[in-house]
Design an enzyme around this catalytic site. Structure first.
Site, mmCIF file in Angstrom:
data_model
loop_
_atom_site.group_PDB
_atom_site.id
_atom_site.type_symbol
_atom_site.label_atom_id
_atom_site.label_comp_id
_atom_site.label_asym_id
_atom_site.label_seq_id
_atom_site.Cartn_x
_atom_site.Cartn_y
_atom_site.Cartn_z
ATOM 1 N N SER A 16 7.756 4.894 1.201
ATOM 2 C CA SER A 16 5.956 4.443 1.499
ATOM 3 C C SER A 16 5.584 2.907 2.588
ATOM 4 O O SER A 16 6.521 2.336 3.537
ATOM 5 C CB SER A 16 5.608 4.072 0.367
ATOM 6 O OG SER A 16 5.361 2.692 0.202
ATOM 7 N N LYS A 17 4.410 2.534 2.962
ATOM 8 C CA LYS A 17 3.666 2.103 3.618
ATOM 9 C C LYS A 17 4.332 0.827 3.561
ATOM 10 O O LYS A 17 4.885 -0.307 3.563
ATOM 11 C CB LYS A 17 2.626 1.970 4.254
ATOM 12 C CG LYS A 17 2.303 2.785 5.601
ATOM 13 C CD LYS A 17 0.517 2.527 5.012
ATOM 14 C CE LYS A 17 0.235 3.408 6.487
ATOM 15 N NZ LYS A 17 -1.036 3.388 6.607
ATOM 16 N N ARG A 18 4.785 0.660 1.898
ATOM 17 C CA ARG A 18 4.556 -1.159 1.490
ATOM 18 C C ARG A 18 6.886 -1.599 1.275
ATOM 19 O O ARG A 18 6.448 -2.355 0.707
ATOM 20 C CB ARG A 18 4.674 -0.647 -0.137
ATOM 21 C CG ARG A 18 2.503 -1.080 -0.132
ATOM 22 C CD ARG A 18 2.050 -0.924 -1.977
ATOM 23 N NE ARG A 18 2.672 0.735 -2.463
ATOM 24 C CZ ARG A 18 1.737 1.155 -2.476
ATOM 25 N NH1 ARG A 18 0.693 1.706 -1.163
ATOM 26 N NH2 ARG A 18 1.771 2.937 -2.456
#
Length: 491
Positions: free
Chosen positions: A259-261
Site C-alpha cells: 500500500s501507499k503507506r
C-alpha cells in the site's frame, strides 16, 4: 478493434507520492505501447478536489520524466483529445450523463443513505446480494415529482442489463459475471459531480483507447464499464469496447498488498537512495512478467522488444527489496565509468556529503570512481565509500575499530608503517607488498594484516580496494592516519 493502432492510457490521480505499484502499471502500459509502435496517453484523473493536489500532479510528471516513460499525448504535450486533466473536462461528462438519461440508459435515484443501508441489511439477513435493489429504476413521472416535492436530491444511476456479462481478460482469460452481482451503480453525485465510474470509461471512449491495462483491484468494475461502453456505442459516443488486462497485485510484507503507506512503496525513496531508472524499471517489470526463465537482467530496449501482455502472470507478485537492489547494482556495473562518475554527483555534495565543499577533490574522485563502481548497490552508497578521501579524519566507527584491532595491532601497525614509508606510493602493488611482509613478520596472512591498516586509514573494515585507496589518498595523509591510530592504541 484487432487491427486498430494500439492506444493505451496511464491515468493516475494526483494524490500523495507516486508509489511503485503505480509505476509498474505505467511501465506495462508504456512497454506495451512501445512494443506495438502505439500511443501512450497520459491522463490525470483529478476530479476529487478534496484529495488532489498540484504538488502531487507535478510529482507525477517529474517521476515519469525521471523514469524515462515518455508519453505521446497528455500534459505538457497536448494532443487531439485535449484537455488531459479530468477537472478540465466537466462539460463533456455532463453532456454524456444527460444523453444517458435521455436514452434511458440511466435514471435518477432518490434513495437516502439511511434507506439504502436498511435495505442492504435486510438483504444480507435474507442471504441475498446486498447491492442496490433497483428501487428507483422504474419510477413514474408522478413518483419523481413527489420525491422532489419532499426536497429530495437524486444521484444518477446507470441501468445494468439483466443478463450476464462475459469478457476475455488479456491476463486472466474468460470471465463471466452474473447480473445479480453487478447492480445498478451511481455515475453522478447529487451535487452534479461525475464519479470515476462515468469519467474513466467516457474518457477512454473519447480518446479511443484500445487496451485498458490496470490493477487487479479494478477488475470488479469492468462488467459495469463494459455495459456502459455498449450504451456509449449505441449513442455514437464510443467506437468500440477496449480489451481489458488486469495486472497482478504487488504484495509487501506478510502477504498483504503493498500500500501507499508501506515505506518501501514510495518511488521517492528509490530516487533518494540512488536507484538508476533503468535498474528500477528492470526490477518492476519482473513483478508479474519475465523476459526468460533464466534471465533477470536486461535493458529497457530489450524489455520493449519482448513485452507481451499475454505473458503477464495473474498471480500476485511479491516486492523483494534485496532483489531490486541486486538488479540495480548490476545496472550500475553496466554503466561506462564517465556516466557512473557523473551520476554520483548529487551524493558527493550537500546535503548528502559530510565533508566541506572545498574539501572535495575532483581528481581523486575520478581516480577512485572505477573501483567504487564495482562496490556500490545504489548511488547513495558512494558517500560512505569515498568519505575517507575528503574528510580530515576517517569516520570513527568503534565496532570496526574493535573488530580490526585484535591481537597485537601496535606491533603490526608499527611494522606496516615502516614498510609503507619505504614503499613506492605510485604503485598499489608496492603498498600491498609492504603490508603483506608486515603481516608475515607477525605470523598473519594479508587479510588479517590489512584490517588494522584499513580501519586506521578509512575508518571501516570493508570498503574499496585498500591499496588503490592508499595510493589515491596519498603518502602523507595515509601515514598520518596510521600514526593517529598508533597514538590511540597507546592511549
Amino acid at each position: 478493434m484487432a487491427n486498430a493502432p494500439v492506444r493505451v492510457r496511464f491515468c493516475p490521480s494526483p494524490t500523495g507520492n507516486p508509489h511503485v505499484g503505480l509505476v509498474r502499471t505505467a511501465l506495462f502500459n508504456w512497454a506495451f505501447a512501445r512494443h506495438h509502435q502505439g500511443t501512450l496517453v497520459f491522463r490525470i484523473e483529478d476530479t476529487d478536489a478534496a484529495r488532489d493536489s498540484e504538488e502531487s500532479y507535478e510529482q507525477l510528471l517529474d517521476s515519469m520524466r525521471w523514469l524515462g516513460l515518455d508519453w505521446d499525448e497528455g500534459p505538457e504535450i497536448g494532443g487531439p483529445h485535449a484537455p488531459y486533466r479530468q477537472s478540465q473536462r466537466m462539460d463533456l461528462y455532463k453532456d454524456v450523463a444527460e444523453k444517458l438519461l435521455a436514452a434511458g440508459y440511466a435514471y435518477p435515484c432518490y434513495c437516502t443513505t439511511e434507506e439504502l443501508d436498511t435495505r442492504r441489511d435486510a438483504a444480507r439477513a435474507a442471504g441475498k446480494p446486498s447491492g442496490y435493489d433497483g428501487h428507483c429504476r422504474d419510477l413514474t413521472a408522478e413518483q419523481k415529482e413527489a420525491y422532489e416535492a419532499e426536497g429530495r436530491t437524486s444521484i444518477v444511476r446507470f441501468r445494468m442489463p439483466d443478463e450476464a456479462i462475459t469478457f476475455t481478460d488479456l491476463v486472466r482469460g474468460d470471465i463471466t459475471v452474473q447480473p445479480e452481482n453487478v447492480p445498478d451503480y451511481g455515475i453522478v453525485r447529487a451535487n452534479g459531480a461525475p464519479l470515476y465510474t462515468l469519467v474513466n470509461p467516457v474518457d477512454d471512449a473519447l480518446m479511443e483507447i484500445t487496451h485498458v491495462l490496470r490493477g487487479e483491484d479494478l477488475l470488479s468494475s469492468t462488467p459495469r464499464q463494459i455495459a456502459l461502453y455498449r450504451a456509449l456505442i449505441e449513442l455514437g459516443i464510443a467506437k468500440d469496447t477496449p480489451a481489458f488486462g488486469h495486472l497482478p497485485y504487488v504484495m509487501g510484507e506478510g502477504n498483504k498488498k503493498l500500500s501507499k503507506r508501506d515505506p518501501q512503496a514510495s518511488l521517492n525513496l528509490y530516487r533518494e537512495r540512488g536507484f538508476l531508472p533503468e535498474g528500477l524499471l528492470n526490477y518492476l517489470s519482473l513483478l508479474g512478467w519475465s523476459i526468460a526463465e533464466d534471465r533477470d537482467i536486461f535493458s529497457v530496449d530489450e524489455l520493449i522488444a519482448a513485452f507481451d501482455i499475454k505473458d503477464v502472470n495473474a498471480n500476485p507478485a511479491r516486492f523483494d527489496l534485496k532483489k531490486a537492489e541486486h538488479i540495480n547494482a548490476e545496472h550500475i556495473r553496466m554503466l561506462d565509468v564517465k556516466t557512473f562518475t557523473e551520476a554520483c554527483g548529487p551524493w558527493l555534495k550537500a546535503p548528502f556529503a559530510p565533508w566541506a565543499p572545498e574539501a572535495f577533490d575532483a581528481e581523486k574522485w575520478t581516480r577512485i570512481a572505477p573501483y567504487a563502481q564495482t562496490r556500490v548497490t545504489v548511488l547513495s552508497d558512494i558517500t560512505d565509500n569515498v568519505d575517507f578521501l575528503f574528510l580530515d579524519e576517517p569516520v570513527e566507527d568503534e565496532a570496526s575499530w574493535t573488530k580490526a584491532m585484535k591481537g597485537d595491532p601496535v606491533a603490526l601497525l608499527t611494522t606496516a608503517r615502516a614498510n609503507l614509508e619505504a614503499a613506492d606510493w605510485s604503485d598499489p602493488e608496492s603498498l600491498k607488498n609492504a603490508v603483506l611482509t608486515a603481516g608475515e613478520a607477525h605470523g598473519l596472512k594479508l587479510g588479517k594484516a590489512q584490517a588494522p591498516v584499513r580501519v586506521a586509514v578509512t575508518g571501516r573494515t570493508v570498503g574499496l580496494p585498500l591499496f588503490e585507496s592508499l595510493e589515491i589518498l596519498g603518502r602523507e595523509k595515509s601515514l598520518a592516519r596510521v600514526d593517529a591510530a598508533l597514538a590511540k592504541l597507546a592511549a
